[in-house]
Design an enzyme around this catalytic site. Structure first.
Site: not given
Ligand SMILES: [Zn+2]
Length: 279
Positions: A2-3, A60, A99, A264
């Site tokens: 999310p930005e 953010k 979660h 990565r």
């Protein structure tokens, strides 16, 4: 991740539904309690009987202020969702997703939940944001408000850095709120290649960038809110022009959209641009 636009949409949608609501109970998921930068037992005992008084965003981070009924200083629940954090306002009796990190039960039978599949988010419960949230005092101006600083101040700020444009836009000290996805979209709109060095950017290109940042972010907020299936626990990026569209056709020039980045590690997420119309 999310930005600014996702969090802004969340603030607009969630804010009115949270404002004034009383927390009746708070719980922390013991499995994900490490995402809380505060003792979980104290968090669970300090939130109840407080009322949400304001919801705002900085970069953010999403911040909800809570006041005690009898007065006293407000405290702030600051969430930086990082890679995979999401919010959910649901029926308090519904089963939380696996979660979930914390749950605030609200008067009226709903629960505000913070979910984090990537388990990288950070949650702060604090009376003093600047002291307790790392990096807060270094945050630059809000990216959707660069027009307020004016072109000259933007140029001065921009010229302090030597980075490639992609890194510069994501630097929260330069402007707060932009990450991997929206830096792609802004650079596409400004027709600038992400790996260009700041020093190679000509004055007229600086002006284009300055003029491009707020509309790209504002259009994204509007697009997110216009989705009839808006769900703060999901992320809609169907409206994006190049980000996430590697290998597809550029909507502006028809060239094939490029993708770089190994994926990565943080800062190495895949990013996209068009070699046909970005220079
Ligand atoms: Zn193109």
């Amino acid at each position: 991740m999310p930005e600014l636009p996702e969090l802004e949409a969340l603030r607009i949608r969630l804010g009115p539904r949270l404002a004034g609501r009383l927390v009746t109970a708070a719980q922390v998921n013991p499995r994900l309690a490490h995402l809380l930068r505060y003792p979980p037992e104290s968090f669970a005992s300090e939130l109840p009987f407080r009322r949400a008084t304001a919801i705002w965003r900085r970069g953010k981070h999403l911040i909800t202020e809570f006041a005690l009924g009898g007065g006293g200083d407000p405290r702030h629940l600051v969430v930086n969702p990082m890679l995979g954090g999401r919010f959910q306002l649901a029926d308090a009796d519904s089963r939380p997703p696996a979660h979930w990190v914390f749950e605030l039960r609200l008067e009226g039978g709903e629960a505000l939940r913070y979910l984090d599949r990537a388990t990288m988010g950070r949650v702060y419960w604090t009376a003093e944001i600047v002291r307790d949230v790392p990096g807060w005092s270094e945050l630059g101006p809000e990216a959707d408000a660069v027009a307020e600083m004016g072109l000259d101040a933007f140029r001065r700020r921009f010229r302090r850095y030597r980075d490639e444009l992609k890194d510069l836009l994501r630097n929260q000290a330069f402007l707060a709120g932009i990450g991997n996805a929206y830096s792609d979209e802004i650079l596409f709109e400004a027709r600038l290649l992400p790996l260009r060095r700041r020093a190679s950017v000509r004055p007229e290109e600086e002006e284009t960038l300055y003029l491009t940042i707020p509309p790209v972010l504002q259009a994204a907020v509007a697009a997110i809110l216009a989705n009839p299936d808006y769900d703060p626990a999901k992320q809609d990026r169907s409206f994006m022009k190049v980000h996430g569209r590697g290998g597809q056709t550029c909507p502006r020039c028809g060239h094939r959209i490029s993708q770089l980045g190994s994926g990565r590690g943080p800062g190495r997420e895949p990013f996209n641009f068009c070699r046909g119309c970005q220079h």
